[in-house]
Design a protein around this motif. Structure first.
Motif, short mmCIF file in Angstrom:
data_model
loop_
_atom_site.label_atom_id
_atom_site.label_comp_id
_atom_site.label_asym_id
_atom_site.label_seq_id
_atom_site.Cartn_x
_atom_site.Cartn_y
_atom_site.Cartn_z
N GLY A 5 75.16 -9.52 -75.33
CA GLY A 5 76.10 -9.26 -75.74
C GLY A 5 76.24 -7.71 -75.83
O GLY A 5 76.96 -6.78 -75.65
N GLN A 6 74.58 -7.38 -75.28
CA GLN A 6 74.00 -6.13 -75.45
C GLN A 6 74.36 -5.54 -74.01
O GLN A 6 74.65 -4.55 -73.64
CB GLN A 6 72.82 -6.03 -75.87
CG GLN A 6 72.39 -6.09 -77.20
CD GLN A 6 70.36 -6.12 -77.00
OE1 GLN A 6 69.97 -6.31 -76.15
NE2 GLN A 6 70.01 -6.21 -78.26
N HIS A 7 74.44 -6.33 -72.90
CA HIS A 7 75.24 -5.69 -71.21
C HIS A 7 76.27 -5.53 -71.84
O HIS A 7 76.63 -4.44 -71.09
CB HIS A 7 74.84 -6.98 -71.03
CG HIS A 7 75.10 -6.93 -69.60
ND1 HIS A 7 74.29 -5.58 -68.93
CD2 HIS A 7 75.99 -7.42 -68.85
CE1 HIS A 7 75.31 -5.73 -67.74
NE2 HIS A 7 76.02 -6.73 -67.27
N ARG A 12 80.41 -1.48 -71.60
CA ARG A 12 81.55 -0.64 -72.15
C ARG A 12 80.97 0.54 -71.96
O ARG A 12 82.35 1.17 -71.85
CB ARG A 12 81.90 -1.54 -73.19
CG ARG A 12 82.98 -1.13 -74.24
CD ARG A 12 83.44 -2.10 -75.17
NE ARG A 12 85.17 -1.60 -76.08
CZ ARG A 12 84.93 -0.39 -76.40
NH1 ARG A 12 83.74 0.31 -76.82
NH2 ARG A 12 86.03 -0.08 -77.07
N ASP A 13 79.98 1.27 -72.73
CA ASP A 13 80.26 2.15 -73.00
C ASP A 13 80.04 3.37 -71.53
O ASP A 13 80.20 4.92 -71.42
CB ASP A 13 79.23 2.70 -73.77
CG ASP A 13 78.32 2.58 -75.19
OD1 ASP A 13 80.11 1.95 -76.02
OD2 ASP A 13 78.07 2.00 -75.74
N GLU A 14 79.93 2.77 -70.36
CA GLU A 14 79.32 2.87 -69.34
C GLU A 14 80.94 3.30 -68.84
O GLU A 14 80.78 4.43 -68.38
CB GLU A 14 78.34 2.26 -68.31
CG GLU A 14 78.38 2.88 -66.77
CD GLU A 14 77.60 1.28 -65.79
OE1 GLU A 14 76.81 2.96 -65.14
OE2 GLU A 14 77.25 0.50 -66.44
N LEU A 15 81.50 2.47 -68.49
CA LEU A 15 83.17 2.75 -68.25
C LEU A 15 83.95 3.38 -68.92
O LEU A 15 84.23 4.42 -68.46
CB LEU A 15 83.85 0.80 -68.74
CG LEU A 15 82.96 0.14 -67.48
CD1 LEU A 15 83.91 -0.85 -67.63
CD2 LEU A 15 83.60 0.70 -66.02
N ILE A 16 83.66 4.36 -70.27
CA ILE A 16 84.41 4.64 -71.31
C ILE A 16 83.72 6.23 -70.60
O ILE A 16 84.74 6.83 -70.74
CB ILE A 16 84.00 4.49 -72.38
CG1 ILE A 16 84.80 3.57 -73.55
CG2 ILE A 16 84.39 6.49 -73.73
CD1 ILE A 16 84.62 2.96 -74.77
N ARG A 17 82.60 6.34 -70.65
CA ARG A 17 82.47 7.66 -69.74
C ARG A 17 82.75 8.60 -68.72
O ARG A 17 82.68 9.15 -68.15
CB ARG A 17 80.60 7.55 -69.67
CG ARG A 17 79.30 7.97 -71.11
CD ARG A 17 78.24 7.42 -70.90
NE ARG A 17 77.32 6.90 -70.38
CZ ARG A 17 77.03 6.05 -71.06
NH1 ARG A 17 77.60 5.39 -72.27
NH2 ARG A 17 76.93 5.16 -69.88
N ILE A 18 82.48 7.06 -67.53
CA ILE A 18 83.09 7.38 -65.89
C ILE A 18 84.39 7.73 -66.46
O ILE A 18 85.09 8.21 -65.86
CB ILE A 18 83.14 6.07 -65.33
CG1 ILE A 18 81.46 5.67 -64.92
CG2 ILE A 18 84.03 6.41 -64.19
CD1 ILE A 18 81.33 4.40 -64.16
#
Length: 48
Positions: A5-7, A12-18
């Motif tokens: 879940g943490q991964h 998800r956070d990484e994709l949103i930033r990109i």
């Protein structure tokens, strides 16, 4: 299971930033085309 879940949350956070970084560089016409495409696919709903 918590690690999985943490991964997912990190990814998800990484994709949103990109995506945010990429969207900031779009022209008005490109943003309007993206907006139209996303609304026709029901990713965006103007009514809250």
């Amino acid at each position: 299971m918590a690690h999985f879940g943490q991964h997912n949350e990190f990814r998800r956070d990484e994709l949103i930033r990109i995506i945010e970084h990429s969207v900031e560089k779009l022209t008005l016409q490109e943003l309007e085309a993206l907006y139209y495409d996303m609304t026709t696919k029901n990713y965006i709903c103007d009514r809250y």
